[in-house]
Motif scaffolding. Sequence first.
Motif, PDB file in Angstrom:
ATOM      1  N   ALA A 291       9.420  -9.060  -5.758  1.00  0.00           N
ATOM      2  CA  ALA A 291      10.705  -8.272  -5.509  1.00  0.00           C
ATOM      3  C   ALA A 291      10.464  -6.777  -5.461  1.00  0.00           C
ATOM      4  CB  ALA A 291      11.913  -8.685  -6.508  1.00  0.00           C
ATOM      5  N   ASP A 292       9.502  -6.311  -6.403  1.00  0.00           N
ATOM      6  CA  ASP A 292       9.296  -4.985  -6.554  1.00  0.00           C
ATOM      7  C   ASP A 292       8.486  -4.422  -5.176  1.00  0.00           C
ATOM      8  OD1 ASP A 292      10.608  -4.601  -8.931  1.00  0.00           O
ATOM      9  OD2 ASP A 292       8.589  -4.763 -10.109  1.00  0.00           O
ATOM     10  N   LEU A 293       7.760  -5.608  -4.519  1.00  0.00           N
ATOM     11  CA  LEU A 293       7.103  -5.041  -3.339  1.00  0.00           C
ATOM     12  C   LEU A 293       8.113  -5.224  -2.322  1.00  0.00           C
ATOM     13  CD1 LEU A 293       4.202  -4.952  -2.367  1.00  0.00           C
ATOM     14  CD2 LEU A 293       4.129  -7.437  -2.138  1.00  0.00           C
ATOM     15  N   PHE A 294       9.235  -5.666  -2.175  1.00  0.00           N
ATOM     16  CA  PHE A 294      10.081  -5.662  -1.007  1.00  0.00           C
ATOM     17  C   PHE A 294      10.932  -4.326  -1.560  1.00  0.00           C
ATOM     18  CE2 PHE A 294      11.461 -10.183   0.194  1.00  0.00           C
ATOM     19  CZ  PHE A 294      10.238 -10.525   0.218  1.00  0.00           C
ATOM     20  N   LEU A 295      11.038  -3.948  -2.576  1.00  0.00           N
ATOM     21  CA  LEU A 295      11.814  -2.881  -2.890  1.00  0.00           C
ATOM     22  C   LEU A 295      11.023  -1.474  -2.183  1.00  0.00           C
ATOM     23  CD1 LEU A 295      13.185  -2.782  -6.404  1.00  0.00           C
ATOM     24  CD2 LEU A 295      14.460  -2.782  -4.408  1.00  0.00           C
ATOM     25  N   LEU A 296       9.672  -1.664  -2.316  1.00  0.00           N
ATOM     26  CA  LEU A 296       8.641  -0.679  -1.736  1.00  0.00           C
ATOM     27  C   LEU A 296       8.868  -0.646  -0.395  1.00  0.00           C
ATOM     28  CD1 LEU A 296       5.306  -1.151  -3.714  1.00  0.00           C
ATOM     29  CD2 LEU A 296       6.660   0.649  -3.936  1.00  0.00           C
ATOM     30  N   HIS A 297       9.358  -1.701   0.242  1.00  0.00           N
ATOM     31  CA  HIS A 297       9.663  -1.611   1.917  1.00  0.00           C
ATOM     32  C   HIS A 297      11.006  -1.438   2.219  1.00  0.00           C
ATOM     33  CE1 HIS A 297       5.679  -3.291   1.312  1.00  0.00           C
ATOM     34  NE2 HIS A 297       5.412  -2.848   2.614  1.00  0.00           N
ATOM     35  N   ASP A 298      11.696  -0.858   1.190  1.00  0.00           N
ATOM     36  CA  ASP A 298      13.238  -0.344   1.321  1.00  0.00           C
ATOM     37  C   ASP A 298      14.057  -1.793   1.561  1.00  0.00           C
ATOM     38  OD1 ASP A 298      12.859   2.224   1.076  1.00  0.00           O
ATOM     39  OD2 ASP A 298      12.253   2.437   2.947  1.00  0.00           O
ATOM     40  N   SER A 299      13.576  -2.972   0.824  1.00  0.00           N
ATOM     41  CA  SER A 299      14.359  -4.352   1.217  1.00  0.00           C
ATOM     42  C   SER A 299      15.153  -4.609  -0.226  1.00  0.00           C
ATOM     43  CB  SER A 299      13.510  -5.218   1.733  1.00  0.00           C
ATOM     44  OG  SER A 299      14.296  -6.408   1.636  1.00  0.00           O
ATOM     45  N   LEU A 300      16.225  -4.846  -0.091  1.00  0.00           N
ATOM     46  CA  LEU A 300      16.800  -5.603  -1.492  1.00  0.00           C
ATOM     47  C   LEU A 300      16.997  -6.749  -1.565  1.00  0.00           C
ATOM     48  CD1 LEU A 300      19.839  -2.631  -1.985  1.00  0.00           C
ATOM     49  CD2 LEU A 300      17.601  -2.732  -3.239  1.00  0.00           C
ATOM     50  N   GLN A 301      16.354  -7.628  -0.480  1.00  0.00           N
ATOM     51  CA  GLN A 301      16.702  -8.972  -0.273  1.00  0.00           C
ATOM     52  C   GLN A 301      15.819  -9.771  -1.366  1.00  0.00           C
ATOM     53  OE1 GLN A 301      15.143 -11.236   3.195  1.00  0.00           O
ATOM     54  NE2 GLN A 301      14.371  -9.141   3.787  1.00  0.00           N
ATOM     55  N   SER A 302      16.159 -10.956  -1.959  1.00  0.00           N
ATOM     56  CA  SER A 302      15.354 -11.631  -2.746  1.00  0.00           C
ATOM     57  C   SER A 302      14.275 -12.341  -2.081  1.00  0.00           C
ATOM     58  CB  SER A 302      16.479 -12.696  -3.432  1.00  0.00           C
ATOM     59  OG  SER A 302      15.660 -13.953  -4.047  1.00  0.00           O
TER      60      SER A 302
ATOM     61  N   ALA B 179      10.985  -9.972   8.165  1.00  0.00           N
ATOM     62  CA  ALA B 179      12.040 -10.319   7.395  1.00  0.00           C
ATOM     63  C   ALA B 179      12.353  -8.970   6.595  1.00  0.00           C
ATOM     64  CB  ALA B 179      11.643 -11.313   6.256  1.00  0.00           C
ATOM     65  N   LEU B 180      11.455  -8.172   6.329  1.00  0.00           N
ATOM     66  CA  LEU B 180      11.646  -6.667   5.821  1.00  0.00           C
ATOM     67  C   LEU B 180      12.032  -5.783   6.839  1.00  0.00           C
ATOM     68  CD1 LEU B 180       8.694  -6.839   3.107  1.00  0.00           C
ATOM     69  CD2 LEU B 180      11.009  -7.273   2.914  1.00  0.00           C
ATOM     70  N   SER B 181      11.965  -6.083   7.981  1.00  0.00           N
ATOM     71  CA  SER B 181      12.447  -4.981   9.118  1.00  0.00           C
ATOM     72  C   SER B 181      11.475  -3.785   9.207  1.00  0.00           C
ATOM     73  CB  SER B 181      13.807  -4.560   8.971  1.00  0.00           C
ATOM     74  OG  SER B 181      14.608  -5.595   9.166  1.00  0.00           O
TER      75      SER B 181
END
Length: 190
Positions: free
Chosen positions: A14-25, A54-56
């Motif tokens: 989830a933190d890795l997703f945040l690094l890519h500006d994604s709030l998705q689970s 998925a992370l756009s």
Amino acid sequence: MSLINDRLDFSTVADLFLLHDSLQSPAFLDGRLAAALALHDLGAEAWLEEVCLALSVEQPRDPESAEQFLAWRRQALEALSAAGLDYAPLLPDELFSLAEQARGLKEWTQGFLEVLAEVDADKRQAWSDNLKEALADLEVLAGMDAELEESADNENDLFALTEHARMAAMLLYTEQHPGQPRVEQPPQAH
């Protein structure tokens, strides 16, 4: 920071997703990953493409992020194919509320079923009755109300549902990869 030898958990991804500006689970994508590994032996490049889509983003933001995304795939594949049958969906843990955990399981199930929806009817027909039943149960699980209140009963129910999803993923993998992992197969009822 390399996590190659460490088990990636939900919060790390989830933190890795945040690094890519994604709030998705990450749970939804993990469900897709488990089903794709079972059905198509999803390769590393294809997985990176799916994550980026998925992370756009066009590509992971740095080599460390790319390596963590690939480590996530490796971790899932190793667990699905291991004789210890210790695969576990990437879901929110006890640090999250019961409702967040239930939402994660629902998202994982939806991702898993989304990949299965692409399987043609003839191939599905060849699946064992056990697998068909497990997947039908996941269809019900995908539609569940994820707003659980904190209680011991709800916690026990959520654990049982998570175990069911875990077993369905392993059953799908083992049926699509006969002999991997090498586990005793119960006799088939005719």
